[in-house]
Scaffold this motif. Structure first.
Motif, PDB file in Angstrom:
ATOM      1  N   SER A 177       0.835  -1.206   0.000  1.00 28.49           N
ATOM      2  CA  SER A 177       0.000   0.000   0.000  1.00 28.49           C
ATOM      3  C   SER A 177       0.870   1.255   0.000  1.00 28.49           C
ATOM      4  O   SER A 177       0.526   2.258  -0.643  1.00 28.49           O
ATOM      5  CB  SER A 177      -0.968   0.001   1.170  1.00 28.49           C
ATOM      6  OG  SER A 177      -0.289   0.056   2.390  1.00 28.49           O
ATOM      7  N   ILE A 178       2.014   1.228   0.666  1.00 29.90           N
ATOM      8  CA  ILE A 178       2.944   2.371   0.622  1.00 29.90           C
ATOM      9  C   ILE A 178       3.495   2.535  -0.795  1.00 29.90           C
ATOM     10  O   ILE A 178       3.577   3.644  -1.321  1.00 29.90           O
ATOM     11  CB  ILE A 178       4.094   2.179   1.650  1.00 29.90           C
ATOM     12  CG1 ILE A 178       3.546   2.288   3.065  1.00 29.90           C
ATOM     13  CG2 ILE A 178       5.219   3.197   1.404  1.00 29.90           C
ATOM     14  CD1 ILE A 178       4.543   1.889   4.146  1.00 29.90           C
ATOM     15  N   LYS A 179       3.837   1.425  -1.423  1.00 33.66           N
ATOM     16  CA  LYS A 179       4.376   1.446  -2.793  1.00 33.66           C
ATOM     17  C   LYS A 179       3.354   2.073  -3.755  1.00 33.66           C
ATOM     18  O   LYS A 179       3.688   2.925  -4.577  1.00 33.66           O
ATOM     19  CB  LYS A 179       4.737   0.021  -3.237  1.00 33.66           C
ATOM     20  CG  LYS A 179       5.394  -0.057  -4.599  1.00 33.66           C
ATOM     21  CD  LYS A 179       5.933  -1.473  -4.810  1.00 33.66           C
ATOM     22  CE  LYS A 179       5.070  -2.217  -5.774  1.00 33.66           C
ATOM     23  NZ  LYS A 179       5.561  -3.576  -6.053  1.00 33.66           N
ATOM     24  N   HIS A 180       2.084   1.671  -3.633  1.00 32.41           N
ATOM     25  CA  HIS A 180       1.034   2.217  -4.498  1.00 32.41           C
ATOM     26  C   HIS A 180       0.816   3.702  -4.237  1.00 32.41           C
ATOM     27  O   HIS A 180       0.613   4.488  -5.159  1.00 32.41           O
ATOM     28  CB  HIS A 180      -0.274   1.458  -4.333  1.00 32.41           C
ATOM     29  CG  HIS A 180      -0.248   0.066  -4.897  1.00 32.41           C
ATOM     30  ND1 HIS A 180       0.154  -0.212  -6.170  1.00 32.41           N
ATOM     31  CD2 HIS A 180      -0.554  -1.131  -4.326  1.00 32.41           C
ATOM     32  CE1 HIS A 180       0.104  -1.517  -6.396  1.00 32.41           C
ATOM     33  NE2 HIS A 180      -0.323  -2.106  -5.271  1.00 32.41           N
ATOM     34  N   MET A 182       3.025   5.798  -3.185  1.00 36.45           N
ATOM     35  CA  MET A 182       4.173   6.539  -3.727  1.00 36.45           C
ATOM     36  C   MET A 182       4.075   6.667  -5.254  1.00 36.45           C
ATOM     37  O   MET A 182       4.445   7.678  -5.815  1.00 36.45           O
ATOM     38  CB  MET A 182       5.489   5.877  -3.309  1.00 36.45           C
ATOM     39  CG  MET A 182       5.763   6.034  -1.816  1.00 36.45           C
ATOM     40  SD  MET A 182       7.265   5.234  -1.299  1.00 36.45           S
ATOM     41  CE  MET A 182       8.461   6.421  -1.877  1.00 36.45           C
ATOM     42  N   LYS A 183       3.562   5.599  -5.908  1.00 37.33           N
ATOM     43  CA  LYS A 183       3.403   5.654  -7.374  1.00 37.33           C
ATOM     44  C   LYS A 183       2.368   6.707  -7.750  1.00 37.33           C
ATOM     45  O   LYS A 183       2.532   7.420  -8.728  1.00 37.33           O
ATOM     46  CB  LYS A 183       2.960   4.292  -7.906  1.00 37.33           C
ATOM     47  CG  LYS A 183       4.087   3.312  -8.076  1.00 37.33           C
ATOM     48  CD  LYS A 183       3.569   2.040  -8.690  1.00 37.33           C
ATOM     49  CE  LYS A 183       4.674   1.010  -8.838  1.00 37.33           C
ATOM     50  NZ  LYS A 183       4.181  -0.251  -9.396  1.00 37.33           N
ATOM     51  N   GLU A 184       1.276   6.774  -6.974  1.00 38.43           N
ATOM     52  CA  GLU A 184       0.233   7.756  -7.266  1.00 38.43           C
ATOM     53  C   GLU A 184       0.711   9.170  -7.023  1.00 38.43           C
ATOM     54  O   GLU A 184       0.302  10.103  -7.702  1.00 38.43           O
ATOM     55  CB  GLU A 184      -1.007   7.463  -6.410  1.00 38.43           C
ATOM     56  CG  GLU A 184      -1.739   6.214  -6.829  1.00 38.43           C
ATOM     57  CD  GLU A 184      -2.923   5.895  -5.929  1.00 38.43           C
ATOM     58  OE1 GLU A 184      -3.274   6.713  -5.065  1.00 38.43           O
ATOM     59  OE2 GLU A 184      -3.485   4.790  -6.083  1.00 38.43           O
ATOM     60  N   ALA A 185       1.610   9.370  -6.057  1.00 39.61           N
ATOM     61  CA  ALA A 185       2.133  10.697  -5.741  1.00 39.61           C
ATOM     62  C   ALA A 185       3.119  11.178  -6.789  1.00 39.61           C
ATOM     63  O   ALA A 185       3.345  12.386  -6.916  1.00 39.61           O
ATOM     64  CB  ALA A 185       2.795  10.684  -4.361  1.00 39.61           C
ATOM     65  N   SER A 186       3.702  10.259  -7.535  1.00 42.16           N
ATOM     66  CA  SER A 186       4.707  10.661  -8.533  1.00 42.16           C
ATOM     67  C   SER A 186       4.111  11.325  -9.730  1.00 42.16           C
ATOM     68  O   SER A 186       3.116  11.093 -10.229  1.00 42.16           O
ATOM     69  CB  SER A 186       5.500   9.442  -9.019  1.00 42.16           C
ATOM     70  OG  SER A 186       6.054   8.765  -7.969  1.00 42.16           O
TER      71      SER A 186
END
Length: 186
Positions: A177-180, A182-186
């Motif tokens: 969930s942290i990985k997802h 971070m991807k959305e924030a990029s």
């Protein structure tokens, strides 16, 4: 009784219900459950036994002879042994795992118990198992039997499935969930 619970439906449910009613009438529910648990453990440990149970290549007679030898070797007798022989004679031995699962559900309902599937990264101590049982009992109001599975891929934490509810507090899920995020924030 079988119609109330979707886990005891179909062919396996009918066989499990018949076995449960016989065991209950004979006041041997716990003994039958223990014998079926032992048979299921043997099934999980032996590729040859799995092949005997699942393969349609073996004749009913060949299955019956082999099963009789296995049951004698394991010390499984009485109602459970006779029941497994009936499954064999009726060419339904392939469904034995589902029948055992349905039988357990009937026993749990009869005893007012619930079963929780717990996945952990490493084996839990007895103290932690007792604490988990206590918490689950406070949530359900029933005694809870735990089926614990060790899966190192969850990294840490645990996943608990109790009926239709599931709590996933595994480290793997949190990292994903942290990985997802971070991807959305990029």
């Amino acid at each position: 009784m079988a119609a109330e619970d979707s886990s005891v439906s179909g062919v396996s449910g009918r066989y499990a219900t018949a076995l449960f009613e016989l065991a209950r009438d004979e006041k041997s529910v716990d003994a039958v459950k223990a014998d079926l648990d032992r048979f299921e453990a043997m099934l999980a440990d032996s590729a040859d036994l799995k092949r005997l149970v699942r393969s349609p290549v073996f004749s009913s007679d060949a299955q019956a002879k082999a099963l009789t030898a296995v049951l004698q070797q394991a010390g499984i007798g009485g109602i459970a042994a006779n029941f497994l022989k009936v499954l064999t004679a009726n060419r339904r031995l392939f469904a034995v795992a589902d029948v055992i699962r349905a039988f357990r559900a009937l026993v749990a309902r009869f005893k007012g118990e619930a079963t929780a599937d717990v996945t952990v990264a490493e084996p839990l101590s007895d103290r932690n198992l007792d604490a988990l049982k206590t918490v689950l009992k406070s949530v359900t109001g029933k005694d809870v039997a735990l089926k614990v599975k060790v899966d190192p891929s969850i990294i840490g934490g645990l996943v608990v499935k109790l009926g239709s509810r599931m709590v996933d507090s595994s480290l793997r899920t949190k990292l994903n969930s942290i990985k997802h995020a971070m991807k959305e924030a990029s």
